[in-house]
Design a protein around this motif. Sequence first.
Motif, PDB file in Angstrom:
ATOM      1  N   GLN A  86       0.834  -1.197   0.000  1.00 25.83           N
ATOM      2  CA  GLN A  86       0.000   0.000   0.000  1.00 25.83           C
ATOM      3  C   GLN A  86       0.873   1.253   0.000  1.00 25.83           C
ATOM      4  N   ALA A  87       0.372   2.282  -0.648  1.00 24.98           N
ATOM      5  CA  ALA A  87       1.125   3.534  -0.810  1.00 24.98           C
ATOM      6  C   ALA A  87       1.547   4.129   0.524  1.00 24.98           C
ATOM      7  N   ILE A  88       0.653   4.157   1.493  1.00 25.82           N
ATOM      8  CA  ILE A  88       0.955   4.784   2.777  1.00 25.82           C
ATOM      9  C   ILE A  88       2.171   4.138   3.433  1.00 25.82           C
ATOM     10  N   TYR A  89       2.244   2.811   3.370  1.00 26.07           N
ATOM     11  CA  TYR A  89       3.364   2.106   3.996  1.00 26.07           C
ATOM     12  C   TYR A  89       4.664   2.351   3.233  1.00 26.07           C
ATOM     13  N   LYS A  90       4.574   2.414   1.923  1.00 23.10           N
ATOM     14  CA  LYS A  90       5.788   2.628   1.125  1.00 23.10           C
ATOM     15  C   LYS A  90       6.356   4.025   1.364  1.00 23.10           C
ATOM     16  N   TYR A  91       5.490   5.022   1.434  1.00 24.04           N
ATOM     17  CA  TYR A  91       5.958   6.382   1.747  1.00 24.04           C
ATOM     18  C   TYR A  91       6.684   6.400   3.093  1.00 24.04           C
ATOM     19  N   LYS A  92       6.042   5.793   4.081  1.00 22.07           N
ATOM     20  CA  LYS A  92       6.586   5.844   5.436  1.00 22.07           C
ATOM     21  C   LYS A  92       7.863   5.027   5.580  1.00 22.07           C
ATOM     22  N   ILE A  93       7.905   3.868   4.957  1.00 23.96           N
ATOM     23  CA  ILE A  93       9.113   3.038   5.033  1.00 23.96           C
ATOM     24  C   ILE A  93      10.283   3.755   4.378  1.00 23.96           C
ATOM     25  N   LEU A  94      10.049   4.374   3.228  1.00 26.45           N
ATOM     26  CA  LEU A  94      11.117   5.115   2.555  1.00 26.45           C
ATOM     27  C   LEU A  94      11.675   6.212   3.467  1.00 26.45           C
ATOM     28  N   SER A  95      10.789   6.995   4.055  1.00 22.35           N
ATOM     29  CA  SER A  95      11.241   8.063   4.946  1.00 22.35           C
ATOM     30  C   SER A  95      11.937   7.523   6.185  1.00 22.35           C
ATOM     31  N   CYS A  96      11.438   6.430   6.730  1.00 22.53           N
ATOM     32  CA  CYS A  96      12.052   5.849   7.931  1.00 22.53           C
ATOM     33  C   CYS A  96      13.440   5.280   7.631  1.00 22.53           C
ATOM     34  N   ILE A  97      13.643   4.734   6.453  1.00 25.61           N
ATOM     35  CA  ILE A  97      14.978   4.264   6.067  1.00 25.61           C
ATOM     36  C   ILE A  97      15.963   5.421   6.146  1.00 25.61           C
ATOM     37  N   PHE A  98      15.543   6.583   5.662  1.00 23.29           N
ATOM     38  CA  PHE A  98      16.426   7.751   5.713  1.00 23.29           C
ATOM     39  C   PHE A  98      16.570   8.301   7.129  1.00 23.29           C
ATOM     40  N   ASP A  99      15.572   8.083   8.007  1.00 25.89           N
ATOM     41  CA  ASP A  99      15.749   8.428   9.427  1.00 25.89           C
ATOM     42  C   ASP A  99      16.968   7.707   9.981  1.00 25.89           C
ATOM     43  N   TYR A 100      17.051   6.411   9.690  1.00 24.60           N
ATOM     44  CA  TYR A 100      18.153   5.607  10.222  1.00 24.60           C
ATOM     45  C   TYR A 100      19.482   5.951   9.551  1.00 24.60           C
ATOM     46  N   ALA A 101      19.453   6.222   8.264  1.00 24.55           N
ATOM     47  CA  ALA A 101      20.678   6.639   7.570  1.00 24.55           C
ATOM     48  C   ALA A 101      21.179   7.969   8.143  1.00 24.55           C
ATOM     49  N   MET A 102      20.252   8.876   8.442  1.00 22.83           N
ATOM     50  CA  MET A 102      20.603  10.160   9.049  1.00 22.83           C
ATOM     51  C   MET A 102      21.194   9.941  10.447  1.00 22.83           C
ATOM     52  N   ALA A 103      20.560   9.080  11.240  1.00 25.10           N
ATOM     53  CA  ALA A 103      21.041   8.817  12.599  1.00 25.10           C
ATOM     54  C   ALA A 103      22.436   8.196  12.576  1.00 25.10           C
ATOM     55  N   PHE A 104      22.702   7.302  11.633  1.00 20.62           N
ATOM     56  CA  PHE A 104      24.043   6.718  11.534  1.00 20.62           C
ATOM     57  C   PHE A 104      25.055   7.772  11.101  1.00 20.62           C
ATOM     58  N   GLY A 105      24.625   8.725  10.277  1.00 15.70           N
ATOM     59  CA  GLY A 105      25.500   9.833   9.916  1.00 15.70           C
ATOM     60  C   GLY A 105      25.850  10.683  11.128  1.00 15.70           C
ATOM     61  N   ILE A 106      24.850  10.963  11.956  1.00 18.26           N
ATOM     62  CA  ILE A 106      25.078  11.733  13.184  1.00 18.26           C
ATOM     63  C   ILE A 106      25.996  10.965  14.122  1.00 18.26           C
ATOM     64  N   TYR A 107      25.751   9.664  14.260  1.00 22.97           N
ATOM     65  CA  TYR A 107      26.609   8.835  15.103  1.00 22.97           C
ATOM     66  C   TYR A 107      28.058   8.890  14.608  1.00 22.97           C
ATOM     67  N   TYR A 155      29.479  15.802   7.519  1.00 20.34           N
ATOM     68  CA  TYR A 155      30.454  14.836   8.025  1.00 20.34           C
ATOM     69  C   TYR A 155      31.642  14.716   7.070  1.00 20.34           C
ATOM     70  N   MET A 156      31.351  14.618   5.777  1.00 22.02           N
ATOM     71  CA  MET A 156      32.430  14.526   4.785  1.00 22.02           C
ATOM     72  C   MET A 156      33.243  15.825   4.715  1.00 22.02           C
ATOM     73  N   LEU A 157      32.581  16.959   4.905  1.00 24.26           N
ATOM     74  CA  LEU A 157      33.278  18.241   4.931  1.00 24.26           C
ATOM     75  C   LEU A 157      34.254  18.283   6.110  1.00 24.26           C
ATOM     76  N   GLN A 158      33.797  17.806   7.246  1.00 21.33           N
ATOM     77  CA  GLN A 158      34.640  17.764   8.433  1.00 21.33           C
ATOM     78  C   GLN A 158      35.838  16.833   8.215  1.00 21.33           C
ATOM     79  N   LYS A 159      35.658  15.768   7.430  1.00 16.67           N
ATOM     80  CA  LYS A 159      36.754  14.840   7.118  1.00 16.67           C
ATOM     81  C   LYS A 159      37.624  15.346   5.965  1.00 16.67           C
ATOM     82  N   ASN A 160      37.298  16.541   5.483  1.00 14.54           N
ATOM     83  CA  ASN A 160      38.026  17.183   4.379  1.00 14.54           C
ATOM     84  C   ASN A 160      37.890  16.418   3.057  1.00 14.54           C
ATOM     85  N   LYS A 161      36.764  15.748   2.878  1.00 17.13           N
ATOM     86  CA  LYS A 161      36.443  15.092   1.609  1.00 17.13           C
ATOM     87  C   LYS A 161      35.475  16.023   0.876  1.00 17.13           C
TER      88      LYS A 161
END
Length: 194
Positions: A86-107, A155-161
């Motif tokens: 269903q569309a609602i779940y796909k929208y939310k799963i996509l956004s939640c995947i990026f929540d975790y990618a963002m959190a790992f970036g912060i970590y 993060y990459m800017l801080q690593k001078n990449k």
Amino acid sequence: MKLSLLKNKFNLSNKGNITFCILLLLSLLIRVFCINVVSRDMCYFLIPWYKELSLKSLHMALVEQVGNYNVTYQLLIYIMTKLPGQAIYKYKILSCIFDYAMAFGIYSWLRELLDKRRALIGFALALLLPTIWLNSAAWGQCDSIYICFIIWSLYMLQKNKITTSFVLLGLAFVFKLQAIFILPFFCYYYWKNR
């Protein structure tokens, strides 16, 4: 096997491992509880855009503007129409995947700048702040996508990449124009370090 990979990646003690797993599980539970929330945006905009894009060819989905997001997000919506579910779940799963990618970036960023404990706190805050999980898990909005690219860019800017940093910043722009608000910082950084 997977837990040992996480332990090696984050170099956590047993207490840190337990805390990490509890926070990760809590953040997942919050998102699961929000999966059936249907916002006004979902009803009046996101699902109608999804339905309209499902009737188009790939060429027409890229040529004709549907909704008010950039073509990159429109392409992701088009790809979602080709996946089961269903569309609602796909929208939310996509956004939640990026929540975790963002959190790992912060970590990763905080781990490099500070220490493991504070990095874990940053990771937890990124996933547990209501402004984050309401936006993605409850409302199905795509803000975590462009924010994720901004975090990794910094993060990459801080690593001078520099090249990688600007590619990631460009990806943030192609998903949402609000990424422009971080541009003054990049300009300042450029002038200060040239």
